[in-house]
Design a protein around this motif. Sequence first.
Motif, short mmCIF file in Angstrom:
data_model
loop_
_atom_site.label_atom_id
_atom_site.label_comp_id
_atom_site.label_asym_id
_atom_site.label_seq_id
_atom_site.Cartn_x
_atom_site.Cartn_y
_atom_site.Cartn_z
N PRO A 104 -5.48 -0.53 -2.03
CA PRO A 104 -4.01 -0.59 -2.08
C PRO A 104 -3.35 0.78 -2.18
CG PRO A 104 -4.97 -1.32 -4.15
CD PRO A 104 -6.10 -1.21 -3.17
N ALA A 105 -3.98 1.73 -2.87
CA ALA A 105 -3.39 3.06 -3.00
C ALA A 105 -3.43 3.82 -1.68
CB ALA A 105 -4.10 3.86 -4.09
N CYS A 106 -4.37 3.43 -0.80
CA CYS A 106 -4.47 4.09 0.50
C CYS A 106 -3.52 3.46 1.51
CB CYS A 106 -5.90 3.98 1.03
SG CYS A 106 -7.15 4.76 0.00
N THR A 107 -3.42 2.15 1.46
CA THR A 107 -2.65 1.45 2.49
C THR A 107 -1.15 1.42 2.24
OG1 THR A 107 -2.98 -0.67 1.36
CG2 THR A 107 -4.59 -0.06 3.03
N VAL A 108 -0.74 1.78 1.02
CA VAL A 108 0.69 1.74 0.67
C VAL A 108 1.17 3.12 0.24
CG1 VAL A 108 2.42 0.74 -0.86
CG2 VAL A 108 0.50 -0.67 -0.07
N LEU A 109 2.29 3.53 0.78
CA LEU A 109 2.95 4.77 0.36
C LEU A 109 4.13 4.39 -0.53
CD1 LEU A 109 3.45 7.81 0.41
CD2 LEU A 109 4.69 7.51 2.57
N LYS A 110 4.02 4.71 -1.79
CA LYS A 110 5.07 4.40 -2.76
C LYS A 110 6.21 5.42 -2.62
CE LYS A 110 5.80 4.39 -7.79
NZ LYS A 110 5.13 4.51 -9.12
N LEU A 111 7.42 4.93 -2.41
CA LEU A 111 8.59 5.80 -2.32
C LEU A 111 9.26 5.97 -3.68
CD1 LEU A 111 10.16 4.46 1.00
CD2 LEU A 111 8.58 6.38 0.69
N ASN A 112 9.30 4.88 -4.42
CA ASN A 112 9.79 4.86 -5.81
C ASN A 112 9.31 3.55 -6.42
OD1 ASN A 112 11.74 2.83 -5.02
ND2 ASN A 112 13.04 4.48 -4.26
N ASP A 113 9.81 3.19 -7.58
CA ASP A 113 9.33 1.98 -8.24
C ASP A 113 9.81 0.70 -7.59
OD1 ASP A 113 7.46 2.43 -10.11
OD2 ASP A 113 8.78 2.35 -11.86
N LYS A 114 10.67 0.82 -6.57
CA LYS A 114 11.21 -0.37 -5.92
C LYS A 114 11.04 -0.38 -4.41
CE LYS A 114 12.89 -2.78 -9.40
NZ LYS A 114 12.39 -4.16 -9.67
N ALA A 115 10.39 0.63 -3.85
CA ALA A 115 10.29 0.69 -2.40
C ALA A 115 8.97 1.31 -1.96
CB ALA A 115 11.46 1.49 -1.82
N ALA A 116 8.47 0.86 -0.81
CA ALA A 116 7.20 1.35 -0.31
C ALA A 116 7.11 1.17 1.20
CB ALA A 116 6.04 0.63 -0.99
N ILE A 117 6.15 1.86 1.80
CA ILE A 117 5.85 1.73 3.23
C ILE A 117 4.39 1.35 3.38
CG2 ILE A 117 5.78 2.91 5.47
CD1 ILE A 117 7.80 4.93 4.36
N THR A 118 4.09 0.42 4.29
CA THR A 118 2.70 0.05 4.53
C THR A 118 2.54 -0.52 5.93
OG1 THR A 118 0.81 -1.23 3.70
CG2 THR A 118 2.97 -2.30 3.61
N GLY A 155 0.75 11.00 2.60
CA GLY A 155 1.97 11.55 2.00
C GLY A 155 2.09 11.22 0.53
N GLU A 156 3.06 11.86 -0.09
CA GLU A 156 3.32 11.64 -1.52
C GLU A 156 4.72 12.13 -1.86
OE1 GLU A 156 2.28 9.79 -4.75
OE2 GLU A 156 0.58 10.31 -3.46
N VAL A 157 5.33 11.48 -2.83
CA VAL A 157 6.68 11.84 -3.27
C VAL A 157 6.61 12.72 -4.51
CG1 VAL A 157 8.85 10.96 -4.21
CG2 VAL A 157 7.73 9.76 -2.31
N ASP A 158 7.44 13.74 -4.53
CA ASP A 158 7.58 14.57 -5.72
C ASP A 158 8.97 15.19 -5.76
OD1 ASP A 158 6.36 15.98 -8.09
OD2 ASP A 158 6.87 17.75 -6.90
#
Length: 208
Positions: free
Chosen positions: A101-115, A153-156
Amino acid sequence: ELQSLGLIELYESEYSCSGLLAASYDLRYKMPVFGMHEIHKISTVVDYNIRTYFKYPSDVGLNALEIGGKLFCREASASKSMLESARHAGLEIVNVKQGYPACTVLKLNDKAAITADAGMAKILTKHGIRVTLIEPGDISLPPHKYGFIGGAGEVDNGKLFFFGDPILHHDGDKIIEAATSEGLSIVPLSSCGLIDLGGILFTEGNIY
């Protein structure tokens, strides 16, 4: 250093150089509290055979997605210590079929993601996460057919950093729109297509 730990000898017959570096980086990223010596200790636990450790499902013990106060993981394969720590931190454990799941999903914030994983998109949506579903592929991960958005990718600090330029992805417009709609600015780290290197670990100061 990799050679001294036996990683190069074990991998060079199966993986290209890029594959080796990606696998090594991914292991360090998924276990950020460990250093290279600890990686060696972990590999020796599995019958002194790191090939066994990297064989599914043994390789997904720490592969989990934390988002929205929940930890999404393949519970049967997840590290018991990780699950205990997550529960202690107040996270709800959500069992999923996807082992990565950590590979297949890109977390944008606590309420949004891309997969690109329809199954993960469905369960995340069920748990109140806004999901942008993209088509699989168009992300490099040698020697595999393709990689995953979560490893690219990753958010910071309000910025979404990518290994490569997302505009070159076949769903680049959707990726960029999803990020900008969440108030994120895009930072391509190169001008090539997206590459799955296991994710980005941000640090402060000298990590050595």
